[in-house]
Write a protein that holds these residues in place. Sequence first.
Motif, PDB file in Angstrom:
ATOM      1  N   ASP A 274      -7.052  -4.973 -14.992  1.00  0.00           N
ATOM      2  CA  ASP A 274      -8.226  -5.837 -15.093  1.00  0.00           C
ATOM      3  C   ASP A 274      -8.790  -6.060 -13.699  1.00  0.00           C
ATOM      4  O   ASP A 274      -8.165  -5.724 -12.707  1.00  0.00           O
ATOM      5  CB  ASP A 274      -7.835  -7.187 -15.689  1.00  0.00           C
ATOM      6  N   LYS A 275      -9.961  -6.662 -13.640  1.00  0.00           N
ATOM      7  CA  LYS A 275     -10.514  -6.995 -12.329  1.00  0.00           C
ATOM      8  C   LYS A 275      -9.588  -7.974 -11.618  1.00  0.00           C
ATOM      9  O   LYS A 275      -8.851  -8.721 -12.265  1.00  0.00           O
ATOM     10  CB  LYS A 275     -11.921  -7.566 -12.484  1.00  0.00           C
ATOM     11  N   PRO A 276      -9.614  -7.998 -10.291  1.00  0.00           N
ATOM     12  CA  PRO A 276      -8.769  -8.963  -9.577  1.00  0.00           C
ATOM     13  C   PRO A 276      -9.081 -10.395 -10.007  1.00  0.00           C
ATOM     14  O   PRO A 276     -10.227 -10.736 -10.308  1.00  0.00           O
ATOM     15  CB  PRO A 276      -9.139  -8.735  -8.109  1.00  0.00           C
TER      16      PRO A 276
ATOM     17  N   GLN B 298      -4.411 -11.663 -13.844  1.00  0.00           N
ATOM     18  CA  GLN B 298      -3.346 -10.705 -13.612  1.00  0.00           C
ATOM     19  C   GLN B 298      -1.991 -11.358 -13.848  1.00  0.00           C
ATOM     20  O   GLN B 298      -1.823 -12.544 -13.611  1.00  0.00           O
ATOM     21  CB  GLN B 298      -3.427 -10.195 -12.160  1.00  0.00           C
TER      22      GLN B 298
ATOM     23  N   ASP C  92      -4.568  -7.290  -7.035  1.00  0.00           N
ATOM     24  CA  ASP C  92      -4.537  -8.068  -8.276  1.00  0.00           C
ATOM     25  C   ASP C  92      -5.149  -9.456  -8.101  1.00  0.00           C
ATOM     26  O   ASP C  92      -5.666 -10.030  -9.052  1.00  0.00           O
ATOM     27  CB  ASP C  92      -3.088  -8.216  -8.759  1.00  0.00           C
TER      28      ASP C  92
ATOM     29  N   ILE D 237     -13.410  -6.529  -5.120  1.00  0.00           N
ATOM     30  CA  ILE D 237     -13.351  -6.541  -6.589  1.00  0.00           C
ATOM     31  C   ILE D 237     -13.642  -5.133  -7.120  1.00  0.00           C
ATOM     32  O   ILE D 237     -12.933  -4.634  -7.991  1.00  0.00           O
ATOM     33  CB  ILE D 237     -14.350  -7.568  -7.171  1.00  0.00           C
ATOM     34  N   SER D 238     -14.665  -4.471  -6.572  1.00  0.00           N
ATOM     35  CA  SER D 238     -15.033  -3.118  -7.019  1.00  0.00           C
ATOM     36  C   SER D 238     -13.939  -2.097  -6.730  1.00  0.00           C
ATOM     37  O   SER D 238     -13.694  -1.199  -7.534  1.00  0.00           O
ATOM     38  CB  SER D 238     -16.328  -2.665  -6.344  1.00  0.00           C
ATOM     39  N   ASP D 239     -13.293  -2.224  -5.577  1.00  0.00           N
ATOM     40  CA  ASP D 239     -12.210  -1.298  -5.219  1.00  0.00           C
ATOM     41  C   ASP D 239     -11.053  -1.393  -6.209  1.00  0.00           C
ATOM     42  O   ASP D 239     -10.366  -0.411  -6.466  1.00  0.00           O
ATOM     43  CB  ASP D 239     -11.683  -1.577  -3.809  1.00  0.00           C
ATOM     44  N   ASN D 240     -10.857  -2.601  -6.744  1.00  0.00           N
ATOM     45  CA  ASN D 240      -9.844  -2.837  -7.768  1.00  0.00           C
ATOM     46  C   ASN D 240      -8.441  -2.360  -7.349  1.00  0.00           C
ATOM     47  O   ASN D 240      -7.711  -1.792  -8.145  1.00  0.00           O
ATOM     48  CB  ASN D 240     -10.270  -2.171  -9.083  1.00  0.00           C
TER      49      ASN D 240
END
Length: 194
Positions: A2-4, A192, A81, A75-78
């Motif tokens: 999931d996204k951070p 997370q 967590d 956030i985009s780099d993902n």
Amino acid sequence: MDKPYVISINAISGGGNTTLTKLVAKSLKNSKAFHFDEFDSTNIYPENFYDWSIRGANIEEFDCPGMQKAITESISDNVVDYIIIDFPFGRDHSRLKRDIDLSVFIDTPLDVAMARRIIRDFIDDASDTADSRLKRLKEDLSYYVSRARYPYLDAYRHKNNCDLILDGWKKQEEICEEILNKIKAEPVGTGQPM
């Protein structure tokens, strides 16, 4: 993944937010911390904080495009967590409100925050003479009593929109544990795993 999961930690200056942000980041695996003050070169501030407070303390007069860019990229780099941000306005500021999953306010009494600032900015500063530090301390306290106290009081209104309000009197480790327990209690799928 999931996204951070983004945690915002907010307090008045001297309220313990910077230290706590570092402690929470250290306590969470695969996390990254961002501090508002580290983006001073791109941050925008009102010219005079007292006048800003008297005008109604519109937090949109503060801006942090550099911080938002760094957080958005993270956030985009993902690859992490958790993202922990030391940000004075929490979810109240339009720049970051959509990114924040958990907004925390450290409710620290003004006198405790002032004592911490004195220790941080004057007593622990060995690069100056004692006379010079005492002169700066007197000027700082005089300014605080006449003008700076009002913007500090404005900061307390940001706790109303926080998910978690914690006692700033407690030890940083205790406060950190309360944040970690709140994250553990989040419903599955909203953040997370720890």
